[in-house]
Design an enzyme around this catalytic site. Structure first.
Site, PDB file in Angstrom:
ATOM      1  N   LYS A  70     -26.028  24.574  39.542  1.00  0.00           N
ATOM      2  CA  LYS A  70     -25.902  24.387  38.090  1.00  0.00           C
ATOM      3  C   LYS A  70     -27.010  25.149  37.371  1.00  0.00           C
ATOM      4  CE  LYS A  70     -27.421  21.638  34.965  1.00  0.00           C
ATOM      5  NZ  LYS A  70     -27.454  22.630  33.877  1.00  0.00           N
ATOM      6  N   GLU A  92     -27.362  25.671  31.001  1.00  0.00           N
ATOM      7  CA  GLU A  92     -26.090  26.078  30.376  1.00  0.00           C
ATOM      8  C   GLU A  92     -26.251  27.262  29.418  1.00  0.00           C
ATOM      9  OE1 GLU A  92     -27.601  23.227  30.004  1.00  0.00           O
ATOM     10  OE2 GLU A  92     -27.633  22.582  27.908  1.00  0.00           O
ATOM     11  N   GLU A 128     -39.740  22.577  41.702  1.00  0.00           N
ATOM     12  CA  GLU A 128     -40.618  23.600  41.119  1.00  0.00           C
ATOM     13  C   GLU A 128     -40.695  23.303  39.633  1.00  0.00           C
ATOM     14  OE1 GLU A 128     -42.190  25.772  42.884  1.00  0.00           O
ATOM     15  OE2 GLU A 128     -41.172  25.403  44.772  1.00  0.00           O
ATOM     16  N   CYS A 176     -43.171  29.582  34.054  1.00  0.00           N
ATOM     17  CA  CYS A 176     -43.935  28.483  34.654  1.00  0.00           C
ATOM     18  C   CYS A 176     -45.316  28.992  35.053  1.00  0.00           C
ATOM     19  CB  CYS A 176     -43.199  27.950  35.862  1.00  0.00           C
ATOM     20  SG  CYS A 176     -42.759  29.232  37.032  1.00  0.00           S
ATOM     21  N   GLU A 226     -48.185  22.124  28.743  1.00  0.00           N
ATOM     22  CA  GLU A 226     -47.454  23.393  28.840  1.00  0.00           C
ATOM     23  C   GLU A 226     -46.753  23.675  27.510  1.00  0.00           C
ATOM     24  OE1 GLU A 226     -43.752  23.537  31.175  1.00  0.00           O
ATOM     25  OE2 GLU A 226     -44.601  25.256  32.206  1.00  0.00           O
TER      26      GLU A 226
HETATM   27  P1  NAD Z   1     -35.385  21.707  31.903  1.00  0.00           P
HETATM   28  O1  NAD Z   1     -36.132  20.761  32.751  1.00  0.00           O
HETATM   29  O2  NAD Z   1     -35.028  21.307  30.525  1.00  0.00           O
HETATM   30  O3  NAD Z   1     -33.994  22.117  32.597  1.00  0.00           O
HETATM   31  C1  NAD Z   1     -33.957  22.611  33.915  1.00  0.00           C
HETATM   32  C2  NAD Z   1     -32.572  22.359  34.474  1.00  0.00           C
HETATM   33  O4  NAD Z   1     -32.381  20.950  34.587  1.00  0.00           O
HETATM   34  C3  NAD Z   1     -31.433  22.880  33.596  1.00  0.00           C
HETATM   35  O5  NAD Z   1     -30.398  23.375  34.398  1.00  0.00           O
HETATM   36  C4  NAD Z   1     -30.996  21.623  32.880  1.00  0.00           C
HETATM   37  O6  NAD Z   1     -29.653  21.669  32.414  1.00  0.00           O
HETATM   38  C5  NAD Z   1     -31.161  20.609  33.984  1.00  0.00           C
HETATM   39  N1  NAD Z   1     -31.218  19.218  33.511  1.00  0.00           N
HETATM   40  C6  NAD Z   1     -31.492  18.753  32.272  1.00  0.00           C
HETATM   41  N2  NAD Z   1     -31.406  17.405  32.259  1.00  0.00           N
HETATM   42  C7  NAD Z   1     -31.093  17.018  33.515  1.00  0.00           C
HETATM   43  C8  NAD Z   1     -30.880  15.753  34.128  1.00  0.00           C
HETATM   44  N3  NAD Z   1     -30.968  14.626  33.438  1.00  0.00           N
HETATM   45  N4  NAD Z   1     -30.584  15.722  35.448  1.00  0.00           N
HETATM   46  C9  NAD Z   1     -30.510  16.864  36.163  1.00  0.00           C
HETATM   47  N5  NAD Z   1     -30.678  18.099  35.622  1.00  0.00           N
HETATM   48  C10 NAD Z   1     -30.982  18.171  34.318  1.00  0.00           C
HETATM   49  O7  NAD Z   1     -36.223  23.064  31.957  1.00  0.00           O
HETATM   50  P2  NAD Z   1     -35.973  24.392  31.138  1.00  0.00           P
HETATM   51  O8  NAD Z   1     -36.327  24.112  29.722  1.00  0.00           O
HETATM   52  O9  NAD Z   1     -34.629  24.948  31.465  1.00  0.00           O
HETATM   53  O10 NAD Z   1     -37.065  25.364  31.811  1.00  0.00           O
HETATM   54  C11 NAD Z   1     -38.375  25.349  31.466  1.00  0.00           C
HETATM   55  C12 NAD Z   1     -39.215  24.545  32.430  1.00  0.00           C
HETATM   56  O11 NAD Z   1     -39.004  24.984  33.758  1.00  0.00           O
HETATM   57  C13 NAD Z   1     -40.700  24.722  32.185  1.00  0.00           C
HETATM   58  O12 NAD Z   1     -41.353  23.483  32.251  1.00  0.00           O
HETATM   59  C14 NAD Z   1     -41.155  25.609  33.328  1.00  0.00           C
HETATM   60  O13 NAD Z   1     -42.503  25.511  33.635  1.00  0.00           O
HETATM   61  C15 NAD Z   1     -40.265  25.175  34.414  1.00  0.00           C
HETATM   62  N6  NAD Z   1     -40.154  26.239  35.420  1.00  0.00           N
HETATM   63  C16 NAD Z   1     -40.803  26.071  36.615  1.00  0.00           C
HETATM   64  C17 NAD Z   1     -40.751  27.063  37.573  1.00  0.00           C
HETATM   65  C18 NAD Z   1     -41.423  26.899  38.905  1.00  0.00           C
HETATM   66  O14 NAD Z   1     -41.012  27.576  39.837  1.00  0.00           O
HETATM   67  N7  NAD Z   1     -42.409  26.045  39.058  1.00  0.00           N
HETATM   68  C19 NAD Z   1     -40.059  28.234  37.322  1.00  0.00           C
HETATM   69  C20 NAD Z   1     -39.423  28.373  36.095  1.00  0.00           C
HETATM   70  C21 NAD Z   1     -39.462  27.342  35.150  1.00  0.00           C
END
Ligand code: NAD
Length: 505
Positions: A193, A196, A268, A302, A399
């Site tokens: 997934k 979106e 991650e 990240c 962050e």
């Molecule tokens: P997010 O946590 O909002 O979403 C990540 C994913 O989780 C998306 O696919 C989202 O649809 C899904 N999601 C949302 N609610 C969910 C739920 N209740 N259950 C399961 N899945 C759910 O993150 P984002 O805004 O898309 O990305 C930014 C974040 O990602 C930042 O905090 C960044 O640091 C982190 N990030 C970490 C790494 C790493 O490797 N450590 C790499 C890239 C991004």
């Protein structure tokens, strides 16, 4: 399904092309959502519709998990030789490279990052598929022939099963490629997934997988909202493992829900990564890295170098130099050649960034550069430098996920290490010094999954990646990457007659 490329077209002409159309990939078939739901995605840099999708609901998620389960329990993929799986993974890498311009364009249209950056990301992702292919042939267990004449111990590595792969919007194609090829190399099946808002390139990856002969049900792709199908993907009893990249807040919720079925998790999450600049550092190189660390991907990384910890004796000169160089970063339409900083990917993220800048102002920090949304169509924020930051301020330890750099100062190495370790995160850090003892001394004491010395934001498939503390659980990449997607089974063999427990013979 998609035939959009940027070749020879101006940005305006590209935006006139028909939108990408994505469906769900379930059990090898591209399909609409069971309830007929759809969504559209607008380019954050232009406000134009660039993709339309079938939008998965819970029924679709359950069907996808069922398909992955059957493919794992009864299908050929987990039972194939490693060499055969490797052949498919290499074909996928080639398929990615053949379509790299088209994939990069969609990545830019949905995410807002400069096209050249997207292209480098897609090429880097192809390399991960190639690397995973090498691991597919090298996954092995262990044997013990040292347990006495009557015993032979064999430790097997078996694919863990069905993996839910959930990815964020900041590096959509790279991050799915940090997970999926390694899960597949181990013999797992998956439900993927993407976030979106940036689903197009993951759907394209699905097209490549189908074209490369991936058996039906091995990889299922759901364009869907986390709030709607997330719970199903993280807690369903037929899913054996969750591999998640995203925010720490959502990640914690996902781990809590996955606990109802005690799944293995690989997480991650976020970071607040310090670059520590000592007075004896190569000044220009450190200035460049400070600018790169916060402007790359508009700070939506990240691994962003979102904190500069600079030794007090050079702080003023360093901040001025960073501000001067940062002001020259070329910001604008990500479809235009030479642009270095593109758009902010979502409206929610734009609001978050601006709120952090306002919060820093209110807390008494000084905005040295930028600080505002740019007055032009699309969602753009000026690269922003905030000085006079103290560790208690939110901007120092939370962050932001945008082009906002917090500057703190230190006097001694001990102070620098304490500041570096003074957040709940531990994803990465950089040390800038020409003194070996300073570099190694600090590197050993910093609690982060990656420590760069006199460089920043470099990565290789061979080097593990992941975080300490609230930056995550587990590591991706590196030669152990496939092992993460396995279970260990001990086969304890008895050789020769067995001594009775009840009545010794
Ligand atoms: P997010 O946590 O909002 O979403 C990540 C994913 O989780 C998306 O696919 C989202 O649809 C899904 N999601 C949302 N609610 C969910 C739920 N209740 N259950 C399961 N899945 C759910 O993150 P984002 O805004 O898309 O990305 C930014 C974040 O990602 C930042 O905090 C960044 O640091 C982190 N990030 C970490 C790494 C790493 O490797 N450590 C790499 C890239 C991004």
């Amino acid at each position: 399904m998609s035939n959009i490329t940027s070749k020879g077209l101006s940005p305006a002409e590209i935006l006139e092309r028909p939108a990408f159309r994505g469906q769900l990939l379930i059990d090898g078939v591209w399909c609409s959502a069971a309830d007929g739901a759809t969504m559209e995605r607008r380019s954050p840099a232009h406000g134009k519709v660039v993709a339309t999708y079938a939008l998965a609901g819970v029924a679709d998620a359950e069907r996808a998990i069922g398909a992955a389960r059957r493919a794992f329990d009864h299908g050929e993929w987990p039972r194939m030789k490693g060499a055969e799986r490797a052949r498919v993974l290499r074909r996928v890498a080639d398929g990615i490279l053949e379509r790299k311009h088209e994939i990069a364009l969609l990545e830019t249209l949905e995410n807002g990052k400069p096209l050249a950056q997207s292209l480098a990301e897609i090429e880097g992702a192809a390399d991960l598929w190639q690397y995973a292919a090498t691991l597919a042939r090298n996954l092995h267990g262990d044997t013990y022939n040292t347990l006495g004449d009557n015993t032979l111990g064999v430790v097997l590595r078996e694919p863990i099963g069905v993996v839910s792969v959930i990815t964020p919007w900041n590096f959509p194609f790279l991050i799915v490629s940090q997970k999926l090829p390694f899960a597949l190399a181990a013999g797992c099946t998956a439900v993927v997934k993407p976030a979106e808002v940036t689903s197009a390139t993951t759907v394209m990856l699905g097209e490549i997988l189908v074209a490369c002969g991936m058996p039906a049900g091995v990889v299922n792709i759901l364009v869907g909202r986390g709030g709607v199908i997330g719970d199903t993907l993280v807690s369903h009893a037929d899913v054996d493992m969750l591999s998640f990249t995203g925010s720490t807040a959502v990640g914690k919720g996902a781990v809590a829900k996955s606990a109802s079925t005690l799944k293995k998790v690989s997480m991650e999450l976020g970071g607040k990564n310090p670059q520590i600049v000592f007075a004896d550092a190569d000044f220009d190189a450190a200035v460049d890295a400070a600018v790169y660390g916060i402007c790359f991907n508009a700070g939506q990384c990240c691994n962003s170098g979102s904190r500069i910890l600079v030794q007090s004796s050079i702080a003023e000169r360093f901040v001025n130099a960073v501000a001067e160089r940062c002001a020259q970063a070329r910001l604008g339409d990500p479809l235009t050649d030479g642009v270095q900083v593109g758009a902010i990917t979502t409206e929610r993220q734009l609001e978050t960034i601006l709120a952090y800048i306002d919060g820093a102002r209110l807390a008494g920090a000084k905005i040295v550069l930028g600080g505002s949304r740019i007055d032009r169509p699309g969602m753009f924020v000026e690269p922003t430098i905030v000085s006079g930051v103290t560790p208690d301020m939110a901007i120092a330890h939370e962050e932001v996920f945008g082009p906002v750099l917090a500057i703190l100062t230190f006097d001694t190495l001990d102070d620098a290490v304490a500041l570096a370790n003074g957040t709940l995160y531990g994803l990465s850090a950089a040390i800038w010094s020409t003194d070996f003892n300073t570099c190694i001394g600090a590197a050993r004491r910093i609690r982060a999954g990656t420590v760069w010395i006199n460089t920043f934001l470099e990565g290789h498939a061979e080097l593990p990646f992941g975080g300490y503390r609230e930056s995550g659980i587990g590591r991706e990449l590196g030669r152990m990457a496939t092992e993460d997607y396995t279970e260990t089974k001990t086969v304890h063999m008895h050789v020769g007659p067995r001594t009775d427990w009840y009545l010794p013979r």
